[in-house]
Scaffold this active site. Structure first.
Site, short mmCIF file in Angstrom:
data_model
loop_
_atom_site.label_atom_id
_atom_site.label_comp_id
_atom_site.label_asym_id
_atom_site.label_seq_id
_atom_site.Cartn_x
_atom_site.Cartn_y
_atom_site.Cartn_z
CE1 TYR A 1 -9.15 4.43 7.63
CE2 TYR A 1 -9.64 6.70 8.19
CZ TYR A 1 -8.72 5.71 7.94
OH TYR A 1 -7.38 5.99 8.00
CB ILE B 1 0.29 10.01 4.45
CG1 ILE B 1 0.21 10.01 5.98
CG2 ILE B 1 1.71 9.73 3.99
CD1 ILE B 1 0.57 8.72 6.61
CG ASP C 1 -6.92 -12.42 3.80
OD1 ASP C 1 -6.85 -11.42 4.54
OD2 ASP C 1 -7.97 -12.76 3.20
N GLY D 1 0.79 -1.23 0.00
CA GLY D 1 0.00 0.00 0.00
C GLY D 1 0.82 1.28 0.00
CD GLN D 2 -0.43 7.35 0.77
OE1 GLN D 2 -1.34 7.11 1.57
NE2 GLN D 2 -0.09 8.58 0.44
CE LYS E 1 -7.31 3.06 10.57
NZ LYS E 1 -6.23 2.06 10.68
N1 SER Z 1 -5.99 9.49 4.50
C1 SER Z 1 -7.06 8.86 5.20
C2 SER Z 1 -8.35 9.02 4.48
O1 SER Z 1 -8.53 10.05 3.88
C3 SER Z 1 -7.20 9.46 6.56
O2 SER Z 1 -6.68 8.62 7.49
O3 SER Z 1 -9.19 8.18 4.57
#
Ligand code: SER
Length: 315
Positions: free
Chosen positions: A142, A172, A53, A11-12, A146
């Site tokens: 999301y 980020i 996975d 990933g990023q 978290k």
């Molecule tokens: N970069 C993430 C998002 O935009 C934030 O944690 O979902």
């Protein structure tokens, strides 16, 4: 950390964190785990990799044993905007990966780093100078996952001695692997489009302020929190960290200093806009500064210089 397993290595963040960690801890000490997206060749060739996975607990146990893993960096996540398209899937992936990582590290008395996010905050959180300890009632799946992942990490530390630590990353910005499905993605795309087409259509409106950070600072924050003296940590999961706060107008103006022809227009995405409106404008990171000496290096100006230089070559 000695032997590290990075979940979500393609990933990023993972695609840059793996080489960064291998540089510090040695190539063979860092196992890159990926599922469907292939890993960059440089990662495949420079050290151990596992196709797995993170939701399969038995396989995770096997790999931890095989490589004598003492620390897991869990970067597996469905981001904010994408999560709104499939809440059950986002919940499943974000929570089960966290539970599995904590469970397996409970057995070996190991460490877990799982990034939390500005997304853990919600519309009732103070928006400016958002405190470390404050009201957290996020309005995305999301964000809910978290907050739950933060609490679960603290729980595993308290009950079972797992050395769980983390940071609340802002958006980020990076130039190796594109993010996918986040609300802050615009701040990455804008640089790519500035180089490719000298224009950008922004999906967040002018005046939408969000915390951001350049990847080199994000990588350093991960290692610094994991290597911090535990006796100094009052908090663990998770620390507010940020490097800058800007809105689309400011990033566009900064790009224009380098590319005067650059033009930006707006086509606001209502889903992303609503999410951004529910997140802090700027976080207070005093706890990270005081408890583990955190200090970002890049600001909007230095990040923009570097992003445009790197992307001009790459594209
Ligand atoms: N970069 C993430 C998002 O935009 C934030 O944690 O979902």
């Amino acid at each position: 950390m000695k032997n590290i397993l990075v979940l979500g290595a393609a990933g990023q963040i993972g695609s840059e964190l793996v080489p960064y960690l291998r540089n510090i801890y040695g190539n063979h000490a860092v196992v890159a785990a990926y599922r469907s997206t292939p890993l960059p060749e440089a990662i495949m060739e420079s050290g151990p990799c596992e196709n797995m996975d993170a939701l399969e607990a038995a396989k995770l146990h096997e790999i931890v044993k095989k490589h004598k893993i003492d620390s897991i960096i869990n970067l597996v996540a469905v981001l904010s905007a994408k999560g709104e398209g499939n809440p059950p899937l986002a919940w499943k992936i974000n929570m089960e990966s966290q539970l599995n990582a904590l469970e397996v590290m409970r057995e070996v008395k190991g460490a877990v780093f799982t990034p939390s996010s500005i997304g853990a905050f919600g519309p009732t959180t103070p928006m400016d100078n958002t405190p470390q300890d404050t009201l957290m009632r996020p309005s995305t799946v999301y964000g809910i996952s978290k907050v739950a992942a933060e609490l679960l990490a603290d729980y595993y530390h308290l009950k079972f001695g797992v050395d769980a630590r983390g940071v609340r990353y802002p958006g980020i910005i990076s130039n190796v692997t594109l993010p996918g499905g986040g609300t802050t993605d615009y701040a990455v795309e804008i640089y790519y489009e500035a180089i490719k087409s000298k224009s950008y259509t922004c999906n967040l409106g002018a005046g939408t302020f969000l915390d951001m950070m350049y990847m080199p600072d994000a990588l350093r924050a991960c290692v610094e929190i994991m290597e911090a003296d535990p006796s100094k940590l009052i908090h663990r999961n998770c620390f507010n960290v940020t490097a800058m706060s800007f809105d689309p107008e400011m990033i566009s103006a900064e790009i224009k200093k380098h590319i005067p022809e650059f033009r930006m227009e707006y086509k606001v995405d209502p889903i992303k806009q609503a999410i951004a409106n529910s997140w802090p404008n700027s976080m207070d990171q005093t706890s990270a500064q005081q408890e583990w000496n955190w200090k970002p290096e890049y600001n909007l100006k230095s990040m923009t210089e570097d992003m445009l230089k790197v992307l001009a070559k790459k594209l």
